[in-house]
Design an enzyme around this catalytic site. Structure first.
Site, PDB file in Angstrom:
ATOM      1  N   SER A 275       0.832  -1.218   0.000  1.00 22.71           N
ATOM      2  CA  SER A 275       0.000   0.000   0.000  1.00 22.71           C
ATOM      3  C   SER A 275       0.863   1.264   0.000  1.00 22.71           C
ATOM      4  O   SER A 275       0.631   2.185  -0.801  1.00 22.71           O
ATOM      5  CB  SER A 275      -0.979   0.007   1.170  1.00 22.71           C
ATOM      6  OG  SER A 275      -0.307  -0.187   2.395  1.00 22.71           O
ATOM      7  N   HIS A 305      -1.832  -8.840   2.004  1.00 25.54           N
ATOM      8  CA  HIS A 305      -1.497  -7.579   2.703  1.00 25.54           C
ATOM      9  C   HIS A 305      -2.654  -7.260   3.667  1.00 25.54           C
ATOM     10  O   HIS A 305      -2.955  -8.044   4.555  1.00 25.54           O
ATOM     11  CB  HIS A 305      -1.236  -6.504   1.629  1.00 25.54           C
ATOM     12  CG  HIS A 305      -0.728  -5.201   2.134  1.00 25.54           C
ATOM     13  ND1 HIS A 305      -0.095  -5.033   3.338  1.00 25.54           N
ATOM     14  CD2 HIS A 305      -0.758  -3.939   1.564  1.00 25.54           C
ATOM     15  CE1 HIS A 305       0.245  -3.756   3.502  1.00 25.54           C
ATOM     16  NE2 HIS A 305      -0.156  -3.080   2.445  1.00 25.54           N
ATOM     17  N   HIS A 351       5.913 -12.587   7.312  1.00 26.54           N
ATOM     18  CA  HIS A 351       6.092 -11.193   6.892  1.00 26.54           C
ATOM     19  C   HIS A 351       7.208 -11.096   5.865  1.00 26.54           C
ATOM     20  O   HIS A 351       8.157 -11.884   5.895  1.00 26.54           O
ATOM     21  CB  HIS A 351       6.406 -10.294   8.096  1.00 26.54           C
ATOM     22  CG  HIS A 351       6.142  -8.852   7.823  1.00 26.54           C
ATOM     23  ND1 HIS A 351       7.091  -8.012   7.300  1.00 26.54           N
ATOM     24  CD2 HIS A 351       5.009  -8.114   7.968  1.00 26.54           C
ATOM     25  CE1 HIS A 351       6.556  -6.812   7.145  1.00 26.54           C
ATOM     26  NE2 HIS A 351       5.293  -6.842   7.547  1.00 26.54           N
ATOM     27  N   ARG A 360       3.528  -4.789  16.695  1.00 29.72           N
ATOM     28  CA  ARG A 360       2.119  -4.355  16.603  1.00 29.72           C
ATOM     29  C   ARG A 360       1.209  -5.463  17.124  1.00 29.72           C
ATOM     30  O   ARG A 360       0.121  -5.202  17.624  1.00 29.72           O
ATOM     31  CB  ARG A 360       1.772  -4.006  15.141  1.00 29.72           C
ATOM     32  CG  ARG A 360       2.603  -2.865  14.566  1.00 29.72           C
ATOM     33  CD  ARG A 360       2.376  -2.679  13.076  1.00 29.72           C
ATOM     34  NE  ARG A 360       2.724  -3.868  12.305  1.00 29.72           N
ATOM     35  CZ  ARG A 360       2.525  -4.017  11.004  1.00 29.72           C
ATOM     36  NH1 ARG A 360       1.964  -3.032  10.308  1.00 29.72           N
ATOM     37  NH2 ARG A 360       2.865  -5.122  10.376  1.00 29.72           N
ATOM     38  N   ASP A 406      -1.960  -8.473  11.813  1.00 29.68           N
ATOM     39  CA  ASP A 406      -3.317  -8.912  11.487  1.00 29.68           C
ATOM     40  C   ASP A 406      -3.778 -10.116  12.296  1.00 29.68           C
ATOM     41  O   ASP A 406      -4.977 -10.395  12.366  1.00 29.68           O
ATOM     42  CB  ASP A 406      -3.410  -9.232   9.990  1.00 29.68           C
ATOM     43  CG  ASP A 406      -3.034  -8.042   9.135  1.00 29.68           C
ATOM     44  OD1 ASP A 406      -3.523  -6.941   9.439  1.00 29.68           O
ATOM     45  OD2 ASP A 406      -2.240  -8.192   8.199  1.00 29.68           O
TER      46      ASP A 406
HETATM   47  N1  CMX Z   1       1.265 -19.701   5.681  1.00 26.91           N
HETATM   48  C1  CMX Z   1       1.683 -20.557   4.718  1.00 26.91           C
HETATM   49  N2  CMX Z   1       2.753 -20.348   3.946  1.00 26.91           N
HETATM   50  C2  CMX Z   1       3.467 -19.233   4.163  1.00 26.91           C
HETATM   51  C3  CMX Z   1       3.133 -18.307   5.162  1.00 26.91           C
HETATM   52  C4  CMX Z   1       1.966 -18.563   5.932  1.00 26.91           C
HETATM   53  N3  CMX Z   1       1.536 -17.704   6.864  1.00 26.91           N
HETATM   54  N4  CMX Z   1       4.040 -17.306   5.145  1.00 26.91           N
HETATM   55  C5  CMX Z   1       4.901 -17.592   4.169  1.00 26.91           C
HETATM   56  N5  CMX Z   1       4.562 -18.761   3.568  1.00 26.91           N
HETATM   57  C6  CMX Z   1       5.189 -19.385   2.411  1.00 26.91           C
HETATM   58  C7  CMX Z   1       5.070 -18.471   1.208  1.00 26.91           C
HETATM   59  O1  CMX Z   1       3.800 -18.572   0.606  1.00 26.91           O
HETATM   60  C8  CMX Z   1       6.217 -18.958   0.346  1.00 26.91           C
HETATM   61  O2  CMX Z   1       5.819 -20.149  -0.271  1.00 26.91           O
HETATM   62  P1  CMX Z   1       6.260 -20.488  -1.797  1.00 26.91           P
HETATM   63  O3  CMX Z   1       7.761 -20.400  -1.807  1.00 26.91           O
HETATM   64  O4  CMX Z   1       5.732 -21.867  -2.005  1.00 26.91           O
HETATM   65  O5  CMX Z   1       5.618 -19.446  -2.649  1.00 26.91           O
HETATM   66  C9  CMX Z   1       7.288 -19.311   1.381  1.00 26.91           C
HETATM   67  O6  CMX Z   1       6.581 -19.526   2.617  1.00 26.91           O
HETATM   68  C10 CMX Z   1       8.326 -18.234   1.585  1.00 26.91           C
HETATM   69  O7  CMX Z   1       7.658 -17.025   1.892  1.00 26.91           O
HETATM   70  P2  CMX Z   1       8.389 -15.907   2.775  1.00 26.91           P
HETATM   71  O8  CMX Z   1       9.608 -15.458   2.042  1.00 26.91           O
HETATM   72  O9  CMX Z   1       8.559 -16.390   4.165  1.00 26.91           O
HETATM   73  O10 CMX Z   1       7.311 -14.772   2.824  1.00 26.91           O
HETATM   74  P3  CMX Z   1       6.951 -13.688   1.709  1.00 26.91           P
HETATM   75  O11 CMX Z   1       7.779 -12.489   1.928  1.00 26.91           O
HETATM   76  O12 CMX Z   1       6.966 -14.274   0.347  1.00 26.91           O
HETATM   77  O13 CMX Z   1       5.426 -13.393   2.056  1.00 26.91           O
HETATM   78  C11 CMX Z   1       3.569 -12.873   3.421  1.00 26.91           C
HETATM   79  C12 CMX Z   1       5.065 -12.629   3.174  1.00 26.91           C
HETATM   80  C13 CMX Z   1       3.112 -11.918   4.500  1.00 26.91           C
HETATM   81  C14 CMX Z   1       2.807 -12.572   2.130  1.00 26.91           C
HETATM   82  C15 CMX Z   1       3.374 -14.350   3.845  1.00 26.91           C
HETATM   83  O14 CMX Z   1       4.040 -14.580   5.062  1.00 26.91           O
HETATM   84  C16 CMX Z   1       1.911 -14.725   3.979  1.00 26.91           C
HETATM   85  O15 CMX Z   1       1.295 -15.095   2.983  1.00 26.91           O
HETATM   86  N6  CMX Z   1       1.323 -14.620   5.218  1.00 26.91           N
HETATM   87  C17 CMX Z   1      -0.094 -14.849   5.405  1.00 26.91           C
HETATM   88  C18 CMX Z   1      -0.886 -13.636   4.944  1.00 26.91           C
HETATM   89  C19 CMX Z   1      -0.700 -12.476   5.909  1.00 26.91           C
HETATM   90  O16 CMX Z   1      -0.788 -12.618   7.117  1.00 26.91           O
HETATM   91  N7  CMX Z   1      -0.457 -11.279   5.340  1.00 26.91           N
HETATM   92  C20 CMX Z   1      -0.383 -10.043   6.148  1.00 26.91           C
HETATM   93  C21 CMX Z   1       1.023  -9.459   6.250  1.00 26.91           C
HETATM   94  C22 CMX Z   1       1.021  -8.172   7.037  1.00 26.91           C
HETATM   95  C23 CMX Z   1       0.302  -7.066   6.282  1.00 26.91           C
HETATM   96  O17 CMX Z   1       0.777  -6.656   5.208  1.00 26.91           O
HETATM   97  O18 CMX Z   1      -0.775  -6.646   6.724  1.00 26.91           O
END
Ligand code: CMX
Length: 471
Positions: A275, A305, A351, A360, A406
């Site tokens: 964002s 996000h 994250h 947070r 979140d």
């Molecule tokens: N559940 C399952 N798998 C997850 C995960 C979770 N909570 N967090 C990371 N992973 C997976 C990723 O999908 C990725 O898988 P692939 O390699 O198969 O694609 C792998 O672990 C590596 O990811 P990462 O480098 O640890 O994390 P990213 O920087 O790519 O992604 C985020 C970060 C937040 C998108 C991810 O942790 C996620 O999807 N979390 C759940 C959604 C969430 O809570 N989002 C809110 C974030 C805060 C905000 O912006 O508000």
């Protein structure tokens, strides 16, 4: 009596104690002033910072900040330093600092509505914009100014009304924000041929108006969808967070305190998140703050996000539906594994930058321990803290198995009666107007340029890597 000086000395002694405090504290060493008006305060600060940037660029423009790897290009630019974002800085282990202040420091130092209460978001806005901890008088003046700027034109409500009531709350909210753009001061000034050195002034007007108006638009969306369109007007005696809670229909002092904390901690998270980065990118084309912020909201509406706060409460409720309110650790583990095996993420965990529990999350947990320790969903959130990280670690690919902001926000809102999960990202959006709006003013004050990174194709990468590998 102006409190800024004593706050500053208090702050300096705290800073002395904090060996980990980073260089962004430099901002806080600027002498506090007694300006009650934020605009005058900024007008004094801007020339200093323009000069600082110019000198810095001339002296250090060629210094390298690290190497770009193919992984970074293919991996969503993780770890690639590429943006200037003055209002906050995120440390992977320590979490967010707003102009050098951690969340607990903000809770201690920023003025509150009542003794020992949560920080007023207006105080954070002042801090983000000026780098100074404001006095209560400065914050009260800013509260009043924001109320005076909060009038929303009728056509913005009509634009929302044109959508079906079933449209997602974020769609309705972003539509309302787009309609506010009609009153952009920046656009008017640009059409009249304003000199670029003055861009920050109409940007300031737009950003402050935007920050003042988004709670009204957001509350309208909530009451339209969930309360039969029974709208509640702004209360002239209340602060920003208190008023937002009031317009939504929640007048309990605890919910108002929660809203102050909520807006403060969701306001800003440095510049690279979807964002903030979107707002900054769109504004770099000299699009006005309304256009930029509406774009930012559309990024926030994605489930990886901001929409994760909706997903968390829906997921938690689905756990309860399936397993009942009294859930064993084994049942919970099974549910988490089922979620992962069905190809979904566990919302609220992980994250892109953080590598420890999000502060947070921690401050919301402290709020829950103080105000709702026996809430069954809070207890479930606590249990998830024990169950989820080891499972995500076991997957072997998740870089951060710990909970983010979140993971906690939904159960707090739910406890005080704001139970409609689909609405939660709108609350996040209102908060983000403070961080994004503040940075946009500095973008224009510092004359930051059009954003235009280089992209490449797979063929280009292939041939580059082959050349790099050949002797
Ligand atoms: N559940 C399952 N798998 C997850 C995960 C979770 N909570 N967090 C990371 N992973 C997976 C990723 O999908 C990725 O898988 P692939 O390699 O198969 O694609 C792998 O672990 C590596 O990811 P990462 O480098 O640890 O994390 P990213 O920087 O790519 O992604 C985020 C970060 C937040 C998108 C991810 O942790 C996620 O999807 N979390 C759940 C959604 C969430 O809570 N989002 C809110 C974030 C805060 C905000 O912006 O508000």
């Amino acid at each position: 009596m102006f409190r800024g000086v004593s706050l500053l000395s208090k702050l300096r002694s705290r800073i002395g104690e904090q060996s980990t405090l980073k260089s962004s504290v430099r901002w806080l060493q600027i002498q506090s002033s007694s300006n009650l008006d934020l605009h005058s305060e900024l007008k004094e600060l801007i020339p200093e910072q323009q000069e600082r940037l110019k000198k810095f660029k001339a002296e250090h423009g060629k210094v390298q900040l690290g190497n770009i790897t193919v992984d970074m290009v293919l991996g969503g630019m993780r770890g690639m330093t590429g943006l200037l974002w003055e209002t906050s800085l995120l440390d992977p282990d320590e979490g967010i600092r707003f102009r050098g202040l951690s969340i607990p420091e903000c809770q201690k130092l920023l003025p509150a509505a009542k003794p020992e209460g949560e920080p007023l978001p207006e105080g954070l806005l002042w801090l983000l914009l000026t780098g100074k901890v404001p006095s209560k008088e400065q914050v009260d003046a800013l509260s009043k100014e924001l109320r005076s700027r909060a009038s929303v034109p009728d056509y913005a409500f009509k634009a929302i009304d044109a959508l079906p009531v079933t449209a997602h709350p974020m769609t309705q909210f972003a539509t309302g924000v787009m309609a506010l753009q009609v009153q952009s001061e920046f656009q008017k000034a640009y059409e009249k041929g304003i000199h670029r050195s003055k861009y920050w002034e109409p940007t300031y007007e737009d950003s402050l108006n935007l920050i003042a108006r988004v709670p009204v638009v957001a509350a309208y969306v909530y009451r339209r969808i969930y309360k039969d369109g029974q709208f509640i007007p702004l209360d002239d005696s209340l602060d920003y967070g208190g008023n937002f809670s009031h317009m939504l229909g929640f007048d309990s002092p605890k919910m108002q305190e929660l809203m102050r904390l909520y807006v403060t901690i969701h306001s800003d998270h440095e510049g690279g998140n979807v964002s903030a980065h979107t707002g900054h990118l769109v504004a770099s084309a000299l699009s006005d703050p309304y256009l930029s912020f509406a774009a930012a909201l559309n990024g926030l509406a994605g489930p990886l996000h901001g929409l994760a706060n909706q997903e968390v409460l829906l997921w938690i409720k689905s756990v309860v539906d399936e397993c009942g309110e009294i859930i064993t650790t084994e049942q919970l583990k099974k549910y988490v594994w089922e979620t992962l095996k069905s190809g979904k993420v566990v919302p609220g965990f992980g994250h892109g930058v953080l590598r420890k529990t999000d502060p947070r999350y921690t401050c919301q947990r402290e709020f829950a321990l103080k105000h709702l320790p026996d809430d069954p969903l809070f207890q479930l959130v606590s249990k998830l803290y024990e169950v989820v990280p080891p499972i995500l670690t076991e997957l072997g690919k998740v870089k951060n198995p710990w909970p983010n902001v979140d993971a906690h926000s939904g159960v707090l809102l739910n406890h005080f009666g704001l139970t409609e999960a689909r609405y939660f990202t709108v609350l996040f959006g209102v908060s983000r107007s403070i961080g994004i709006g503040s940075q946009l003013i500095w973008d224009r004050a510092l004359g930051l340029p059009l954003e235009r990174p280089k992209s490449v194709t797979m063929d280009w990468l292939d041939s580059y890597c082959k050349k790099a590998a050949s002797p």
